[in-house]
Write a protein that holds these residues in place. Structure first.
Motif, PDB file in Angstrom:
ATOM      1  N   PRO A   1       0.759  -1.084   0.008  1.00 22.38           N
ATOM      2  CA  PRO A   1      -0.149   0.073  -0.020  1.00 22.38           C
ATOM      3  C   PRO A   1       0.707   1.409  -0.164  1.00 22.38           C
ATOM      4  O   PRO A   1       0.450   2.301  -0.704  1.00 22.38           O
ATOM      5  CB  PRO A   1      -0.923  -0.295   1.237  1.00 22.38           C
ATOM      6  N   GLN A   2       1.973   1.257   0.633  1.00 22.48           N
ATOM      7  CA  GLN A   2       2.656   2.725   0.630  1.00 22.48           C
ATOM      8  C   GLN A   2       3.599   2.902  -0.546  1.00 22.48           C
ATOM      9  O   GLN A   2       3.677   3.753  -0.920  1.00 22.48           O
ATOM     10  CB  GLN A   2       3.859   2.446   1.776  1.00 22.48           C
ATOM     11  N   LEU A   3       3.866   1.630  -1.229  1.00 21.71           N
ATOM     12  CA  LEU A   3       4.448   1.763  -2.721  1.00 21.71           C
ATOM     13  C   LEU A   3       3.486   2.454  -3.708  1.00 21.71           C
ATOM     14  O   LEU A   3       3.993   3.239  -4.289  1.00 21.71           O
ATOM     15  CB  LEU A   3       4.784   0.378  -3.021  1.00 21.71           C
ATOM     16  N   LEU A   4       2.239   2.020  -3.484  1.00 21.38           N
ATOM     17  CA  LEU A   4       1.322   2.634  -4.400  1.00 21.38           C
ATOM     18  C   LEU A   4       1.122   4.145  -4.215  1.00 21.38           C
ATOM     19  O   LEU A   4       0.946   4.824  -4.889  1.00 21.38           O
ATOM     20  CB  LEU A   4      -0.158   1.940  -4.305  1.00 21.38           C
TER      21      LEU A   4
ATOM     22  N   PHE B   1       4.227   6.681  -5.385  1.00 19.72           N
ATOM     23  CA  PHE B   1       4.797   6.920  -6.872  1.00 19.72           C
ATOM     24  C   PHE B   1       3.723   8.249  -6.996  1.00 19.72           C
ATOM     25  O   PHE B   1       2.634   8.100  -6.889  1.00 19.72           O
ATOM     26  CB  PHE B   1       4.343   5.739  -7.761  1.00 19.72           C
ATOM     27  N   ASP B   2       4.500   9.260  -7.378  1.00 19.47           N
ATOM     28  CA  ASP B   2       3.816  10.506  -7.595  1.00 19.47           C
ATOM     29  C   ASP B   2       4.052  11.061  -9.373  1.00 19.47           C
ATOM     30  O   ASP B   2       5.151  10.750  -9.760  1.00 19.47           O
ATOM     31  CB  ASP B   2       4.450  11.633  -6.806  1.00 19.47           C
TER      32      ASP B   2
ATOM     33  N   ILE C   1       9.242   8.006  -7.662  1.00 20.53           N
ATOM     34  CA  ILE C   1       9.069   7.465  -6.435  1.00 20.53           C
ATOM     35  C   ILE C   1       9.597   8.563  -5.133  1.00 20.53           C
ATOM     36  O   ILE C   1      10.655   8.529  -5.200  1.00 20.53           O
ATOM     37  CB  ILE C   1       9.896   6.071  -6.290  1.00 20.53           C
ATOM     38  N   LEU C   2       8.499   8.552  -4.288  1.00 23.56           N
ATOM     39  CA  LEU C   2       8.908   9.725  -3.251  1.00 23.56           C
ATOM     40  C   LEU C   2       9.397   8.785  -1.993  1.00 23.56           C
ATOM     41  O   LEU C   2       8.703   7.675  -1.731  1.00 23.56           O
ATOM     42  CB  LEU C   2       7.607  10.661  -2.976  1.00 23.56           C
ATOM     43  N   GLY C   3      10.444   9.248  -1.237  1.00 26.78           N
ATOM     44  CA  GLY C   3      10.789   8.702   0.143  1.00 26.78           C
ATOM     45  C   GLY C   3      11.456   7.573   0.169  1.00 26.78           C
ATOM     46  O   GLY C   3      11.865   6.958  -1.353  1.00 26.78           O
ATOM     47  N   ARG C   4      11.837   6.986   1.022  1.00 23.53           N
ATOM     48  CA  ARG C   4      12.593   5.661   1.015  1.00 23.53           C
ATOM     49  C   ARG C   4      12.034   4.952   2.343  1.00 23.53           C
ATOM     50  O   ARG C   4      11.231   5.244   3.050  1.00 23.53           O
ATOM     51  CB  ARG C   4      14.160   5.998   1.415  1.00 23.53           C
ATOM     52  N   GLY C   5      12.667   3.518   2.546  1.00 24.78           N
ATOM     53  CA  GLY C   5      12.218   2.786   3.357  1.00 24.78           C
ATOM     54  C   GLY C   5      11.104   1.768   3.124  1.00 24.78           C
ATOM     55  O   GLY C   5      11.120   0.520   3.790  1.00 24.78           O
TER      56      GLY C   5
END
Length: 282
Positions: A103-106, A109-110, A126-130
């Protein structure tokens, strides 16, 4: 070692793995595909596992003759022809349902779009990491046929319909397949196959190891592959073809042709100018 060859009408030239230099015009039958040469565009297999998905949609007012610049961190890109005054995009995001971060991967993506004086900028990232897991991205863009395009994806295939305008297509490793292009074209992939229909101007196509297949090229052509085959129906301008190990097949060469392969064969059907061909190691 070089050998002068005189070729008669209705003869075909096939060069085995030794160095040859040709400097005579000749006429022969149109070349057929060499052994091992693909006849259709290549596609990647799909993963049948269950997925979570998300869609992003939008549109921008445009005019024929403008320019699309599309960049994305990853994803397949497909360009379609539609209305003359609207550019629309439909982006499908998919993540493996078994991944805990799906869910976080979806969400990360911006997509941003911006109108500029000569067209549209469209950027996917793709925003952010982790987060860990797999993310599939498919970007479908519909635009006027009379449109120039620059597409750059860091990982994925690129497919286009017929386009009237300058074309630049770059991917870090996927396959590239286009319709006919009424303009100059530059196409590059780090390792996939390249399939192009007719090109009215110059064509530059480079792949790290895939095949290059082209129709009728009405300008100059510079085709380079690290190890695949090269097949061209006809070339009107100056042609420079190089493959690190595959075969070269040219149906008709209207101007100077320079073809070089290390380990493969060179076959030319019909030529009306100087042909310089080298097959094998010096």
């Amino acid at each position: 070692m070089t050998f002068p060859l005189i070729l008669h009408s209705a003869r075909r030239l096939t060069l085995p793995a030794l160095a040859l230099l040709l400097a005579v015009p000749f006429a022969a039958v149109v070349a057929r595909a060499l052994p091992g040469m693909p006849s259709q565009p290549f596609s990647q297999p799909t993963d049948p596992g269950p997925r979570l998905s998300k869609e992003l949609k939008g549109q921008v007012a445009v005019h024929p003759g403008q320019h699309l610049r599309l960049t994305t961190d990853l994803g397949n890109v497909r360009l379609h022809i539609g209305s003359s005054n609207i550019l629309t995009y439909h982006i499908l995001l998919e993540a493996d349902a078994a991944d805990k971060d799906a869910p976080q991967l979806l969400k990360r993506f911006d997509v941003t779009t911006r109108s500029v004086p000569d067209g549209v900028l469209l950027h996917g990232q793709i925003l952010g990491r982790g987060c860990t897991g797999r993310l599939w991205v498919t970007m479908d863009v519909t635009l006027p046929q009379n449109f120039s395009v620059d597409v750059n994806t860091r990982g994925g295939n690129i497919e286009t319909a017929d386009l009237d305008g300058r074309v630049s297509l770059v991917t870090a490793g996927g396959n590239i397949s286009t319709g006919s292009i009424s303009g100059a074209a530059k196409i590059q992939t780090d390792g996939g196959h390249i399939t192009v229909k007719d090109v009215t101007h110059d064509l530059t196509a480079v792949t790290g190891g895939g095949h290059i297949i082209a129709g009728n090229i009405h300008g100059d052509a510079n085709l380079h592959t690290g190890g695949g085959h090269i097949r061209v129906e006809s070339i009107s301008g100056t042609a420079r073809f190089y493959t690190g190990g595959g075969n070269v097949s040219v149906g008709k060469a209207g101007s100077q042709l320079v073809a070089d392969t290390i380990g493969g064969q060179i076959e030319v059907g019909e030529a009306f100018s100087i042909v310089k061909a080298r097959a094998g190691l010096d």
